[in-house]
Design a protein around this motif. Structure first.
Motif, PDB file in Angstrom:
ATOM      1  N   TYR A 146      58.515  54.006   8.774  1.00 42.41           N
ATOM      2  CA  TYR A 146      57.918  55.272   9.178  1.00 42.41           C
ATOM      3  C   TYR A 146      56.447  54.995   9.402  1.00 42.41           C
ATOM      4  CZ  TYR A 146      56.530  60.213   8.945  1.00 42.41           C
ATOM      5  OH  TYR A 146      56.016  61.450   9.219  1.00 42.41           O
ATOM      6  N   TRP A 147      55.881  55.496  10.488  1.00 42.71           N
ATOM      7  CA  TRP A 147      54.525  55.107  10.887  1.00 42.71           C
ATOM      8  C   TRP A 147      53.470  55.401   9.829  1.00 42.71           C
ATOM      9  CZ3 TRP A 147      50.395  58.460  11.400  1.00 42.71           C
ATOM     10  CH2 TRP A 147      50.706  59.833  11.317  1.00 42.71           C
ATOM     11  N   ALA A 148      53.681  56.470   9.023  1.00 37.72           N
ATOM     12  CA  ALA A 148      52.648  56.860   8.051  1.00 37.72           C
ATOM     13  C   ALA A 148      52.923  56.327   6.649  1.00 37.72           C
ATOM     14  CB  ALA A 148      52.538  58.381   8.020  1.00 37.72           C
TER      15      ALA A 148
ATOM     16  N   TRP B 118      46.498  48.718   1.008  1.00 34.82           N
ATOM     17  CA  TRP B 118      46.641  50.015   1.675  1.00 34.82           C
ATOM     18  C   TRP B 118      45.923  51.119   0.911  1.00 34.82           C
ATOM     19  CZ3 TRP B 118      48.982  54.242  -0.670  1.00 34.82           C
ATOM     20  CH2 TRP B 118      49.671  53.961  -1.864  1.00 34.82           C
ATOM     21  N   ILE B 119      45.757  50.927  -0.402  1.00 33.17           N
ATOM     22  CA  ILE B 119      45.115  51.954  -1.225  1.00 33.17           C
ATOM     23  C   ILE B 119      43.721  52.265  -0.685  1.00 33.17           C
ATOM     24  CG2 ILE B 119      44.207  52.473  -3.529  1.00 33.17           C
ATOM     25  CD1 ILE B 119      46.574  50.934  -4.704  1.00 33.17           C
ATOM     26  N   GLY B 120      43.008  51.230  -0.197  1.00 36.51           N
ATOM     27  CA  GLY B 120      41.661  51.429   0.341  1.00 36.51           C
ATOM     28  C   GLY B 120      41.662  52.403   1.505  1.00 36.51           C
ATOM     29  N   CYS B 121      42.625  52.231   2.388  1.00 36.49           N
ATOM     30  CA  CYS B 121      42.721  53.085   3.574  1.00 36.49           C
ATOM     31  C   CYS B 121      43.127  54.500   3.193  1.00 36.49           C
ATOM     32  CB  CYS B 121      43.725  52.466   4.545  1.00 36.49           C
ATOM     33  SG  CYS B 121      44.083  53.481   5.979  1.00 36.49           S
ATOM     34  N   TRP B 122      44.165  54.640   2.390  1.00 35.77           N
ATOM     35  CA  TRP B 122      44.680  55.960   2.032  1.00 35.77           C
ATOM     36  C   TRP B 122      43.727  56.713   1.108  1.00 35.77           C
ATOM     37  CZ3 TRP B 122      47.900  53.208   4.835  1.00 35.77           C
ATOM     38  CH2 TRP B 122      48.976  53.844   5.480  1.00 35.77           C
ATOM     39  N   ALA B 123      43.043  55.975   0.235  1.00 36.29           N
ATOM     40  CA  ALA B 123      42.110  56.621  -0.695  1.00 36.29           C
ATOM     41  C   ALA B 123      40.968  57.265   0.083  1.00 36.29           C
ATOM     42  CB  ALA B 123      41.576  55.627  -1.712  1.00 36.29           C
ATOM     43  N   ARG B 124      40.423  56.542   1.069  1.00 35.01           N
ATOM     44  CA  ARG B 124      39.320  57.097   1.874  1.00 35.01           C
ATOM     45  C   ARG B 124      39.767  58.362   2.582  1.00 35.01           C
ATOM     46  NH1 ARG B 124      36.917  51.880   2.046  1.00 35.01           N
ATOM     47  NH2 ARG B 124      35.488  52.154   0.287  1.00 35.01           N
ATOM     48  N   MET B 125      40.984  58.314   3.107  1.00 38.75           N
ATOM     49  CA  MET B 125      41.524  59.450   3.821  1.00 38.75           C
ATOM     50  C   MET B 125      41.717  60.640   2.884  1.00 38.75           C
ATOM     51  SD  MET B 125      43.893  58.914   6.983  1.00 38.75           S
ATOM     52  CE  MET B 125      42.624  57.840   7.538  1.00 38.75           C
ATOM     53  N   THR B 126      42.277  60.379   1.717  1.00 36.63           N
ATOM     54  CA  THR B 126      42.539  61.489   0.807  1.00 36.63           C
ATOM     55  C   THR B 126      41.241  61.999   0.189  1.00 36.63           C
ATOM     56  OG1 THR B 126      43.125  59.965  -0.977  1.00 36.63           O
ATOM     57  CG2 THR B 126      44.909  60.819   0.330  1.00 36.63           C
TER      58      THR B 126
ATOM     59  N   PRO C 288      47.405  54.641  13.559  1.00 36.49           N
ATOM     60  CA  PRO C 288      46.210  55.207  14.190  1.00 36.49           C
ATOM     61  C   PRO C 288      45.513  56.162  13.215  1.00 36.49           C
ATOM     62  CG  PRO C 288      48.179  55.612  15.519  1.00 36.49           C
ATOM     63  CD  PRO C 288      48.626  54.921  14.291  1.00 36.49           C
ATOM     64  N   GLN C 289      44.227  55.933  12.961  1.00 34.38           N
ATOM     65  CA  GLN C 289      43.533  56.627  11.880  1.00 34.38           C
ATOM     66  C   GLN C 289      43.386  58.133  12.108  1.00 34.38           C
ATOM     67  OE1 GLN C 289      42.245  54.566   8.783  1.00 34.38           O
ATOM     68  NE2 GLN C 289      44.171  53.998   9.761  1.00 34.38           N
ATOM     69  N   ASP C 290      43.185  58.538  13.365  1.00 35.45           N
ATOM     70  CA  ASP C 290      43.054  59.975  13.613  1.00 35.45           C
ATOM     71  C   ASP C 290      44.395  60.689  13.380  1.00 35.45           C
ATOM     72  OD1 ASP C 290      42.917  59.644  17.291  1.00 35.45           O
ATOM     73  OD2 ASP C 290      44.119  58.642  15.742  1.00 35.45           O
ATOM     74  N   LYS C 291      45.468  60.039  13.812  1.00 33.00           N
ATOM     75  CA  LYS C 291      46.807  60.589  13.620  1.00 33.00           C
ATOM     76  C   LYS C 291      47.126  60.673  12.118  1.00 33.00           C
ATOM     77  CE  LYS C 291      51.474  59.902  15.477  1.00 33.00           C
ATOM     78  NZ  LYS C 291      52.460  58.886  15.829  1.00 33.00           N
ATOM     79  N   LEU C 292      46.731  59.630  11.382  1.00 35.88           N
ATOM     80  CA  LEU C 292      46.992  59.589   9.938  1.00 35.88           C
ATOM     81  C   LEU C 292      46.191  60.677   9.216  1.00 35.88           C
ATOM     82  CD1 LEU C 292      48.552  58.069   7.694  1.00 35.88           C
ATOM     83  CD2 LEU C 292      46.541  56.603   7.412  1.00 35.88           C
ATOM     84  N   LEU C 293      44.962  60.896   9.669  1.00 40.35           N
ATOM     85  CA  LEU C 293      44.125  61.930   9.053  1.00 40.35           C
ATOM     86  C   LEU C 293      44.746  63.306   9.248  1.00 40.35           C
ATOM     87  CD1 LEU C 293      41.506  62.535   7.511  1.00 40.35           C
ATOM     88  CD2 LEU C 293      40.338  62.742   9.708  1.00 40.35           C
TER      89      LEU C 293
ATOM     90  N   VAL D 286      40.143  64.515   2.699  1.00 39.61           N
ATOM     91  CA  VAL D 286      41.003  65.694   2.789  1.00 39.61           C
ATOM     92  C   VAL D 286      41.007  66.498   1.486  1.00 39.61           C
ATOM     93  CG1 VAL D 286      43.413  66.402   3.023  1.00 39.61           C
ATOM     94  CG2 VAL D 286      42.462  64.724   4.605  1.00 39.61           C
ATOM     95  N   ALA D 287      41.104  65.803   0.356  1.00 41.12           N
ATOM     96  CA  ALA D 287      41.228  66.498  -0.931  1.00 41.12           C
ATOM     97  C   ALA D 287      39.881  66.765  -1.587  1.00 41.12           C
ATOM     98  CB  ALA D 287      42.123  65.693  -1.867  1.00 41.12           C
ATOM     99  N   GLY D 288      38.823  66.171  -1.074  1.00 44.42           N
ATOM    100  CA  GLY D 288      37.485  66.431  -1.595  1.00 44.42           C
ATOM    101  C   GLY D 288      37.215  65.883  -2.985  1.00 44.42           C
ATOM    102  N   VAL D 289      37.820  64.752  -3.333  1.00 47.35           N
ATOM    103  CA  VAL D 289      37.477  64.116  -4.617  1.00 47.35           C
ATOM    104  C   VAL D 289      37.050  62.683  -4.357  1.00 47.35           C
ATOM    105  CG1 VAL D 289      39.113  65.456  -5.999  1.00 47.35           C
ATOM    106  CG2 VAL D 289      39.792  63.235  -5.137  1.00 47.35           C
ATOM    107  N   ASN D 290      36.216  62.167  -5.255  1.00 48.83           N
ATOM    108  CA  ASN D 290      35.779  60.792  -5.147  1.00 48.83           C
ATOM    109  C   ASN D 290      36.809  59.866  -5.797  1.00 48.83           C
ATOM    110  OD1 ASN D 290      33.765  58.582  -6.868  1.00 48.83           O
ATOM    111  ND2 ASN D 290      33.856  58.584  -4.645  1.00 48.83           N
ATOM    112  N   MET D 291      37.319  58.917  -5.010  1.00 43.62           N
ATOM    113  CA  MET D 291      38.310  57.993  -5.559  1.00 43.62           C
ATOM    114  C   MET D 291      37.762  56.576  -5.632  1.00 43.62           C
ATOM    115  SD  MET D 291      41.889  59.267  -4.002  1.00 43.62           S
ATOM    116  CE  MET D 291      42.325  60.989  -3.955  1.00 43.62           C
ATOM    117  N   ILE D 292      37.097  56.135  -4.546  1.00 40.77           N
ATOM    118  CA  ILE D 292      36.533  54.790  -4.541  1.00 40.77           C
ATOM    119  C   ILE D 292      35.040  54.912  -4.754  1.00 40.77           C
ATOM    120  CG2 ILE D 292      36.210  52.680  -3.227  1.00 40.77           C
ATOM    121  CD1 ILE D 292      38.877  52.917  -2.171  1.00 40.77           C
ATOM    122  N   ASP D 293      34.643  54.654  -5.985  1.00 43.69           N
ATOM    123  CA  ASP D 293      33.243  54.772  -6.371  1.00 43.69           C
ATOM    124  C   ASP D 293      32.610  53.379  -6.254  1.00 43.69           C
ATOM    125  OD1 ASP D 293      30.840  54.902  -7.699  1.00 43.69           O
ATOM    126  OD2 ASP D 293      31.594  56.179  -9.312  1.00 43.69           O
TER     127      ASP D 293
END
Lengths: 226, 238
Positions: free
Chosen positions: A13-15, A161-169, A205-210, A172-179
């Protein structure tokens, strides 16, 4: 598109970050495979047939034999295609890599998901837990460039992948994950890893994922509020 | 190859454990299956040794295998390490696809049977009912696998008459499952709907190197009852 010369099909699945890490493993091993996109939430008869236990992607089919669970698949790929080894050769270092993969999947990922899907105090606690566990994960780098040493290996593709998804979340979620102050080495590693051409070209694609992440977040937080 | 005693070649093997822990027993089964000599150290849960805390600083729990000073934690990780370091009496299948399937089932057991049992032990009411339901569904899958793989000639998932990885990972059910049912006040084991699984448990219990390691049920019940009460007490006081 490369053909099915190695006899490998990947249902994904793409996402999905779990499908992504299998793609990375196949890429690093230069295995040609046929990719089949599942149009989730609808599940194809093929997926249900090949993974009756979990009914989830990723699933690979090699010479007609199916396998599910991304870490199981990655170790299988590493054992069948022996060049460019993913896991270290030495049993003690292999054990450490497997230990950290388990730590990331059991301690970091659920905390990240809770920070993403919960609201209020629960969200704050989850984000704190994630930051602390990422700090612990950072120690596994042991001052090296990558978890694999001079070049990437098993743990890099399991955790990257955590680096990519953490930045995205975070967005979107408005919390700091990667300090970056708290985990300077891991932060740098995330950046370097995700910039590697072989890694970057497999990212969705990052815009699609966002947009997808925003939708998913809305759905989850509405459920959390009811 | 250097000559000398087997112990010299194997180096120093130490296992840190608790008497009641099914995860520790798994590692012991792997060591015994391979005929590996090891020193067992019984840890005190309420007063963990410096060795334990420095060997497993992340989780601070057992089992921890220390081989020539190198510590390894997490029972499944330890078992794979043992299988790779000592090649005799293989635990995991040799064929990559069969190995992968064994790992798949080990993961399924951990996520769906072991974890769910632990959660059912430590919960009550609606929360426990939910976990017990999940556990029952998982046991249906296990029975399905047992029906597919086992028969009068193939007693274990490892094939033939020998235990293998999946047997060792699932093995805790043969003794601890009944205990936890009694303590938690629920029922998952059912000989009528799980005949093949019950046959497997009975055979597993009788394996000569496994039988002596199974702690007496009364002792386990007493211990896990204490664990359940402590957890529910904590939750009630929040």
């Amino acid at each position: 598109m490369a053909g099915n010369g190695d006899g490998v099909t990947l249902l994904g699945y793409w996402a999905s970050p779990y499908a992504l890490r299998v793609k990375w493993a196949l890429k690093l091993k230069e295995v040609h495979y046929e990719y089949m996109e599942e149009h989730l939430p609808d599940k194809s008869p093929m997926l249900l047939q090949y993974n009756p236990v979990y009914k989830k992607i990723p699933v690979i089919v090699h010479k007609g034999k199916p396998l599910a669970e991304s870490l199981v698949i990655i170790e299988y790929i590493d054992e069948v295609w022996k060049h460019n080894p993913l896991l270290p050769q030495d049993p003690y270092h292999r054990a450490k890599a497997r230990f950290w993969a388990k730590f990331a999947d059991e301690k970091c990922v659920p905390a990240m998901f809770r920070a993403f899907s919960k609201v209020g105090e629960e969200q704050v606690q989850a984000a704190k837990e994630l930051r602390e566990n990422l700090k612990i994960l950072e120690s596994a780098l042991e001052g090296k460039q990558y978890f694999g040493g001079e070049s990437i290996g098993f743990l890099d593709i399991v955790v990257g992948w955590i680096g990519c998804w953490a930045r995205m979340t975070e967005e979107v979620a408005g919390v700091n994950m990667i300090d970056a102050d708290m985990i300077p080495l891991l932060s740098l590693w995330f950046q370097k890893f995700l910039e590697l051409p072989i890694i970057k070209e497999c990212l969705p694609p990052q815009d699609k994922l966002l947009a997808h992440t925003k939708e998913f977040h809305k759905m989850l937080t509405m459920a959390a509020l009811t | 190859m250097a000559s000398g005693s087997v112990a010299d070649q194997e180096g120093q093997v130490m296992l840190l454990g608790f008497w009641f822990s099914p995860f520790v027993r798994r590692v012991e089964w792997a060591l015994k299956f391979k005929g590996i000599d090891y020193d067992y150290v019984e840890e005190d849960l309420t007063n963990k040794s410096t060795l334990l805390l420095t060997s497993n600083p992340i989780h601070k729990t057992v089992p921890v295998l220390i081989h020539n000073g190198n510590p390894i934690a997490e029972s499944l990780v330890i078992i794979e390490y043992i299988d790779e370091m000592w090649k005799r009496n293989p635990i995991l299948p040799q064929d990559p696809y069969e190995r992968a399937k064994a790992r798949f089932w080990a993961n399924f057991i951990e996520q769906k049977v072991t974890e769910s049992t632990r959660e059912a032990l430590l919960s009550q009411g609606e929360q426990q009912e939910k976990k017990v339901k999940e556990l029952k569904e998982a046991m249906e899958v296990v029975e399905g696998e047992a029906k597919a793989k086992l028969n009068d000639k193939t007693l274990f998932f490892g094939g033939g008459n020998g235990v293998g990885y999946v047997d060792i990972v699932l093995g805790w059910t043969c003794n601890w499952m009944e205990t936890i049912e009694e303590v938690g006040g629920f029922k998952v084991l059912d000989p009528e709907s799980q005949p093949q699984f019950h046959k497997w448990m009975a055979n597993f219990r009788e394996v000569p190197f496994i039988k002596p390691t199974l702690a007496p049920k009364e002792k386990l019940v007493e211990y896990f009852r204490m664990v359940r009460q402590a957890r529910l007490g904590l939750v009630a006081n929040k």
